[in-house]
Design a protein around this motif. Structure first.
Motif, PDB file in Angstrom:
ATOM      1  N   GLU A  55      -7.019   0.970   2.989  1.00  0.00           N
ATOM      2  CA  GLU A  55      -6.058  -0.142   2.298  1.00  0.00           C
ATOM      3  C   GLU A  55      -5.772  -0.047   1.001  1.00  0.00           C
ATOM      4  O   GLU A  55      -5.026  -0.286   0.582  1.00  0.00           O
ATOM      5  N   GLU A  56      -6.600   0.408   0.241  1.00  0.00           N
ATOM      6  CA  GLU A  56      -6.796   0.793  -1.290  1.00  0.00           C
ATOM      7  C   GLU A  56      -5.583   2.019  -1.361  1.00  0.00           C
ATOM      8  O   GLU A  56      -4.538   2.004  -2.263  1.00  0.00           O
ATOM      9  N   ALA A  57      -5.796   2.924  -0.495  1.00  0.00           N
ATOM     10  CA  ALA A  57      -4.798   4.120  -0.509  1.00  0.00           C
ATOM     11  C   ALA A  57      -3.648   3.588  -0.344  1.00  0.00           C
ATOM     12  O   ALA A  57      -2.422   4.039  -0.810  1.00  0.00           O
ATOM     13  N   GLY A  85      -2.082   2.038  -3.109  1.00  0.00           N
ATOM     14  CA  GLY A  85      -1.623   2.887  -3.972  1.00  0.00           C
ATOM     15  C   GLY A  85      -0.585   3.475  -3.975  1.00  0.00           C
ATOM     16  O   GLY A  85       0.347   3.631  -4.719  1.00  0.00           O
ATOM     17  N   ALA A  86      -0.414   4.007  -2.758  1.00  0.00           N
ATOM     18  CA  ALA A  86       1.024   4.512  -2.195  1.00  0.00           C
ATOM     19  C   ALA A  86       1.986   3.930  -2.464  1.00  0.00           C
ATOM     20  O   ALA A  86       3.210   4.400  -3.062  1.00  0.00           O
ATOM     21  N   LEU A  89       8.215   5.310  -8.501  1.00  0.00           N
ATOM     22  CA  LEU A  89       8.827   6.480  -8.167  1.00  0.00           C
ATOM     23  C   LEU A  89      10.343   5.986  -7.984  1.00  0.00           C
ATOM     24  O   LEU A  89      11.223   6.611  -8.417  1.00  0.00           O
ATOM     25  N   THR A  90      10.590   4.980  -6.886  1.00  0.00           N
ATOM     26  CA  THR A  90      11.893   4.317  -6.865  1.00  0.00           C
ATOM     27  C   THR A  90      12.586   3.935  -7.870  1.00  0.00           C
ATOM     28  O   THR A  90      13.596   4.408  -8.101  1.00  0.00           O
TER      29      THR A  90
END
Length: 159
Positions: free
Chosen positions: A24-26, A29-30, A37-38
């Motif tokens: 969930e944290e990953a 973070g993603a 980035l967008t």
């Protein structure tokens, strides 16, 4: 003594919970990174678009200036050629005859009128006239382009 099924079950559940939290944290973070980035991509593409528009605008202004200069020089050259022909019309009268001298004067007047009309018209008017000519007589337009290219190639080949 410790019951192996209980400790293994509790250890497994703890591991699963830790793994789920890590996943969930990953994911969070993603998603945050994707959002950053967008946003960065949008900002940079906007900057690039603005720079390209500014460059295109500057190029258009410069091209228009060069075209106006070229039009003025062409008009002056045509009028100058007309004067030169007109000045030599008397010589043609003497050498070939008055009838041919009149032809030369008529051609000179036509050139002077063409130079004056060229000078009076805007680039947009000239562009539209050229488009209309090509639409009405595409074969003649291509032939004139080929002839002009041939003459220019001969002129620059000698240099």
């Amino acid at each position: 003594m410790v019951d192996p099924t209980t400790s293994t079950g509790t250890g497994s559940e703890n591991a699963k919970n830790h793994f789920s939290k890590a996943v969930e944290e990953a994911k969070a973070g993603a998603q945050a990174l994707a959002g950053e980035l967008t946003s960065e991509c949008k900002t940079r593409s906007g900057d690039a678009r603005d720079k390209a528009n500014a460059f295109a605008s500057d190029a258009k202004v410069k091209a228009t200036g060069y075209a106006e200069d070229g039009k003025a020089k062409a008009s002056q050259a045509i009028v100058g050629l007309s004067r030169l022909i007109d000045e030599n019309a008397g010589l043609i009268d003497e050498k070939v005859g008055a009838k041919y001298g009149e032809y030369v004067r008529s051609a000179s007047k036509t050139l002077a009128d063409a130079g004056t009309r060229l000078d009076e018209k805007s680039l947009d008017e000239l562009s539209e006239e050229a488009r209309e000519f090509v639409r009405k007589s595409p074969g003649l337009a291509v032939g004139m382009a080929v002839a002009t290219g041939f003459v220019l190639a001969r002129l620059f080949k000698g240099k």
